[in-house]
Enzyme design. Sequence first.
Site, PDB file in Angstrom:
ATOM      1  N   HIS A   1       8.199  -5.010  11.711  1.00  0.00           N
ATOM      2  CA  HIS A   1       7.165  -4.226  12.385  1.00  0.00           C
ATOM      3  C   HIS A   1       5.765  -4.766  12.126  1.00  0.00           C
ATOM      4  O   HIS A   1       4.881  -4.614  12.964  1.00  0.00           O
ATOM      5  CB  HIS A   1       7.306  -2.743  12.025  1.00  0.00           C
ATOM      6  CG  HIS A   1       8.516  -2.138  12.656  1.00  0.00           C
ATOM      7  ND1 HIS A   1       9.511  -1.553  11.915  1.00  0.00           N
ATOM      8  CD2 HIS A   1       8.914  -2.091  13.953  1.00  0.00           C
ATOM      9  CE1 HIS A   1      10.464  -1.138  12.739  1.00  0.00           C
ATOM     10  NE2 HIS A   1      10.134  -1.463  13.973  1.00  0.00           N
TER      11      HIS A   1
ATOM     12  N   CYS B   1       7.525  -2.844   7.217  1.00  0.00           N
ATOM     13  CA  CYS B   1       8.518  -3.898   6.998  1.00  0.00           C
ATOM     14  C   CYS B   1       8.014  -5.155   7.711  1.00  0.00           C
ATOM     15  O   CYS B   1       7.110  -5.087   8.553  1.00  0.00           O
ATOM     16  CB  CYS B   1       9.884  -3.475   7.532  1.00  0.00           C
ATOM     17  SG  CYS B   1       9.969  -3.297   9.327  1.00  0.00           S
TER      18      CYS B   1
ATOM     19  N   LYS C   1       1.487   2.385  -7.064  1.00  0.00           N
ATOM     20  CA  LYS C   1       1.146   1.468  -8.151  1.00  0.00           C
ATOM     21  C   LYS C   1       0.169   2.112  -9.132  1.00  0.00           C
ATOM     22  O   LYS C   1       0.384   2.061 -10.346  1.00  0.00           O
ATOM     23  CB  LYS C   1       0.533   0.172  -7.596  1.00  0.00           C
ATOM     24  CG  LYS C   1       1.471  -0.635  -6.741  1.00  0.00           C
ATOM     25  CD  LYS C   1       0.799  -1.832  -6.129  1.00  0.00           C
ATOM     26  CE  LYS C   1      -0.385  -1.535  -5.260  1.00  0.00           C
ATOM     27  NZ  LYS C   1      -0.119  -0.751  -4.046  1.00  0.00           N
TER      28      LYS C   1
ATOM     29  N   MET D   1       0.849  -1.193   0.000  1.00  0.00           N
ATOM     30  CA  MET D   1       0.000   0.000   0.000  1.00  0.00           C
ATOM     31  C   MET D   1       0.888   1.246   0.000  1.00  0.00           C
ATOM     32  O   MET D   1       1.907   1.291   0.683  1.00  0.00           O
ATOM     33  CB  MET D   1      -0.892   0.024   1.247  1.00  0.00           C
ATOM     34  CG  MET D   1      -1.899  -1.109   1.336  1.00  0.00           C
ATOM     35  SD  MET D   1      -3.258  -0.980   0.176  1.00  0.00           S
ATOM     36  CE  MET D   1      -4.106   0.461   0.770  1.00  0.00           C
TER      37      MET D   1
ATOM     38  N   GLN E   1      -4.846  -7.637  -7.969  1.00  0.00           N
ATOM     39  CA  GLN E   1      -4.958  -8.649  -6.920  1.00  0.00           C
ATOM     40  C   GLN E   1      -6.392  -9.151  -6.779  1.00  0.00           C
ATOM     41  O   GLN E   1      -6.623 -10.269  -6.334  1.00  0.00           O
ATOM     42  CB  GLN E   1      -4.447  -8.125  -5.572  1.00  0.00           C
ATOM     43  CG  GLN E   1      -5.346  -7.108  -4.876  1.00  0.00           C
ATOM     44  CD  GLN E   1      -5.085  -5.672  -5.291  1.00  0.00           C
ATOM     45  OE1 GLN E   1      -4.266  -5.423  -6.175  1.00  0.00           O
ATOM     46  NE2 GLN E   1      -5.760  -4.739  -4.653  1.00  0.00           N
TER      47      GLN E   1
ATOM     48  N   ASP F   1      -5.279  -2.208 -13.209  1.00  0.00           N
ATOM     49  CA  ASP F   1      -4.996  -1.751 -11.856  1.00  0.00           C
ATOM     50  C   ASP F   1      -5.747  -2.637 -10.867  1.00  0.00           C
ATOM     51  O   ASP F   1      -6.769  -3.238 -11.213  1.00  0.00           O
ATOM     52  CB  ASP F   1      -5.422  -0.284 -11.688  1.00  0.00           C
ATOM     53  CG  ASP F   1      -4.850   0.352 -10.439  1.00  0.00           C
ATOM     54  OD1 ASP F   1      -3.718   0.014 -10.043  1.00  0.00           O
ATOM     55  OD2 ASP F   1      -5.539   1.194  -9.831  1.00  0.00           O
ATOM     56  N   GLU F   2      -5.263  -2.720  -9.644  1.00  0.00           N
ATOM     57  CA  GLU F   2      -5.874  -3.534  -8.579  1.00  0.00           C
ATOM     58  C   GLU F   2      -6.036  -4.992  -9.011  1.00  0.00           C
ATOM     59  O   GLU F   2      -7.027  -5.654  -8.741  1.00  0.00           O
ATOM     60  CB  GLU F   2      -7.225  -2.942  -8.147  1.00  0.00           C
ATOM     61  CG  GLU F   2      -7.154  -1.510  -7.666  1.00  0.00           C
ATOM     62  CD  GLU F   2      -6.360  -1.300  -6.369  1.00  0.00           C
ATOM     63  OE1 GLU F   2      -5.992  -2.282  -5.707  1.00  0.00           O
ATOM     64  OE2 GLU F   2      -6.112  -0.134  -6.031  1.00  0.00           O
TER      65      GLU F   2
END
Length: 195
Positions: free
Chosen positions: A180, A177, A15, A11, A85, A82-83
């Site tokens: 975290h 990351c 992109k 996120m 996923q 786009d998107e």
Amino acid sequence: MAKLFFRYGAMGSSKTANALMVEYNYRERGKRALLVKPRTDVRDGGHVIRSRIGIERECILLEDLQQMEEETIREYDCVIVDEAQFAKKEQVEFLVSIVDRLFVPVICYGLRTDFRNELFEGSMWLLAWADVIEEIRTVCWCGRAARCNARFNRDGKMIRTGEQVVLGGNDAYIALCRKHFYEGDLGPGWGKMLE
């Protein structure tokens, strides 16, 4: 030679801005690029792709692309999704057929994993079948590469269970990351993401 590209990132890695810039570059050169998104992405309306930085363009739905005549698809120099996923396996198979049978390049942009760090269906098949896989990078609040998408609530707590698809932006997600992400540490400035 036409190829299937999968450009993924966490996120906030730009992109969508990248997808819109690629479409602009094609248009600037007198080429035709078709912008597409799955029906699942209704955040900006049914037929609009909008980046967080404010640029937007009209698009068609992936479901409508699947109904188009092959000759119409061949009129385009590129298809940009786009998107990606949110695509289903059969939709990724259809994108593969555009590349392999119609010889039109397809460039897909999307998340690799969800807020549980598990693959989306569309991403899984794009990772399996894409000719070219590229990461669009962003950083965690600590400065390390951010590859995980954390979903959070208004209290600043990470959400680790629930529906895979909950549409949102900076108000619900932050890129972290891996360290975290697993610690559940949204960082000292996570509240600024809500502003």
